[in-house]
Design an enzyme around this catalytic site. Sequence first.
Site, PDB file in Angstrom:
ATOM      1  CB  THR A  17      14.276   8.242  -0.303  1.00 44.27           C
ATOM      2  OG1 THR A  17      13.725   6.996  -0.733  1.00 44.27           O
ATOM      3  CG2 THR A  17      14.292   9.201  -1.484  1.00 44.27           C
ATOM      4  CB  SER A 112      11.025  -0.496   3.586  1.00 42.97           C
ATOM      5  OG  SER A 112       9.779   0.076   3.902  1.00 42.97           O
ATOM      6  CG  HIS A 113       7.670  -1.286   0.658  1.00 46.77           C
ATOM      7  ND1 HIS A 113       8.518  -0.257   0.991  1.00 46.77           N
ATOM      8  CD2 HIS A 113       7.490  -1.194  -0.678  1.00 46.77           C
ATOM      9  CE1 HIS A 113       8.832   0.433  -0.091  1.00 46.77           C
ATOM     10  NE2 HIS A 113       8.217  -0.121  -1.128  1.00 46.77           N
ATOM     11  CG  ASP A 276       6.396  -1.243   6.119  1.00 46.60           C
ATOM     12  OD1 ASP A 276       6.261  -0.995   7.334  1.00 46.60           O
ATOM     13  OD2 ASP A 276       7.258  -0.690   5.415  1.00 46.60           O
ATOM     14  CG  ASP A 278      10.777  -0.536   7.781  1.00 49.84           C
ATOM     15  OD1 ASP A 278       9.702  -0.579   7.162  1.00 49.84           O
ATOM     16  OD2 ASP A 278      11.514   0.471   7.775  1.00 49.84           O
ATOM     17  CG  ASP A 280       8.682   2.645   7.606  1.00 51.34           C
ATOM     18  OD1 ASP A 280       8.038   1.790   6.956  1.00 51.34           O
ATOM     19  OD2 ASP A 280       9.736   3.176   7.177  1.00 51.34           O
ATOM     20  NE  ARG A 281       6.874   2.141   3.007  1.00 49.85           N
ATOM     21  CZ  ARG A 281       7.030   2.691   1.814  1.00 49.85           C
ATOM     22  NH1 ARG A 281       5.985   2.832   1.012  1.00 49.85           N
ATOM     23  NH2 ARG A 281       8.201   3.102   1.394  1.00 49.85           N
ATOM     24  CE  LYS A 375       7.990   5.385   5.389  1.00 53.67           C
ATOM     25  NZ  LYS A 375       9.209   6.106   4.985  1.00 53.67           N
ATOM     26  NE  ARG A 495       6.447   3.845  -6.139  1.00 58.41           N
ATOM     27  CZ  ARG A 495       7.075   3.556  -5.015  1.00 58.41           C
ATOM     28  NH1 ARG A 495       7.525   4.540  -4.251  1.00 58.41           N
ATOM     29  NH2 ARG A 495       7.243   2.307  -4.638  1.00 58.41           N
TER      30      ARG A 495
END
Length: 542
Positions: A17, A112-113, A276, A278, A280-281, A375, A495
């Site tokens: 994703t 990312s995170h 985070d 990058d 985006d969060r 985001k 999850r």
Amino acid sequence: MIRTVATTPFEGQKPGTSGLRKKVRVFQQDNYAENFIQAVFDAVSPPRGAVLVIGGDGRFHNRAVIQQAIRMAAANGYGRVLAGAGGILSTPAASHVIRKHQASGGLILSASHNPGGPDEDFGIKYNVANGGPAPESVTEAIYVRTQTIDRWLTVDWADIDLDKPGVVTVAGMVVEVIDPVADYADLMESLFDFVAIRAAVSDGMTMCFDAMHAVTGPYAHEILERRLGFRAGTVHNGTPIEDFGGHHPDPNLVHAKVLYDLMMSPEAPVLGAASDGDGDRNLIIGKNRFVTPSDSLAMLAANAHLAPAYAGGLKGIARSMPTSAAADRVAQALGLPSFETPTGWKFFGNLLDAGMATICGEESAGTGSDHVREKDGLWAVLLWLNVLAVRRISVDDLAREHWATYGRNYYARHDYEAIETEKANALMAELTGGLDALAGREFGALKVAAADSFAYVDPVDGSVSRNQGVRVMFAGGSRIVFRLSGTGTEGATLRVYLERYEPVDGKLDEPVSAMLGELIAAAEAIAGIVRHTGRTAPDVVT
């Protein structure tokens, strides 16, 4: 002179994703990153002279891959590359740069995170011309090419100085090293009421922003401290470090515990926030009040008209399927269309491009709007600041008011990380196979109203995405969702999303864990998590 390097395919270069994510040591193999980048170029087949944006979150191995990507872009016929100084471009900033400069696409180097460093994670994602993540048709074409690739193209050229903004040429291709912050900061100032926020700061509004030694540090220093006037030191951990200071750059209550503890203390500022790896969060915490990402989306949508960019109202609200239905209740009250999409920001892109939605969000702390096609962590923080500044209200009071108007969706996500892939797949296969028998079953006070494997038909282009997670819906509006995540680099992450709806005359301010107890028990009874995985408790609760 273009040089052709012979290669052979690597297994497992299928973008998830959010692109291709693996351990750094995997990407450091000869030809590994080059194969994937060349597969991107072969799959998208950019017109000769096209513009490419390249940047990343500053994690370990970014600079080496950026230098190689620049040489490969020159060999593949690009006419111009825009690269963030220092190799830095937050994901939303990269989206904006792609759109502003009409680039054909961009390479965003980030996991990312996920943690960074020589023994940790790395990733490459391709964004298309609208600034958003490549759609499934493109990622599938990239994957197909990785399975047959036999060569990659480059030029013999020295590394450029990534730390010096300016223009150079690489084998005839123009490379512009740009200020990674300026364009994005200007965009934010055009969207929000900076005058109102500055006035509130002058009147005593305070905040703490944790950049987690990741990409948003430079952006937060410029926007929050310089342009909005928050005191120096408002931004914590504001210098990007290749291993994020040894910490996990995930803005949740586990990895941002220092911020959480501050916000629950007598010394808490008005707003606590984090972003985070990058950028985006986002994480939003008021004094003595944590706001879940699902609630944050709903509360921002209900108050967005207070920001100049959204004063005319919203066109629609979209959320990912595992995200709570709190935003749907706002959309219904405002007479707006609402959309439930699969997980992955790319699914919002068509809605945004078609003018069908304005604000979108995911339970995994991603919120954004039609200003870019990603985001955007700082955007969410700034909209919160705009709302608080105009209304002169605390986060806690705003939350209580919201729940009294719409009811409350108590919500949590339980992550079971690094499960053996075979065991995780077996759990999901058994769960999916038993869906037809779930309707009508009772688990304590909960009665199953319906259960399915979520499929999405895109209302814009008609494309269908199946097997996007299992939904178990209970009478009264509560839900459990089970889904395997594609953002990890080892094993599988299960999850489990737990959601209990309380109407406006219900219990609106109780401990979340107590309110979700029956759902937690039902999730185990339905899925057999302990039996399949041996795990008696989640690794992370958010």
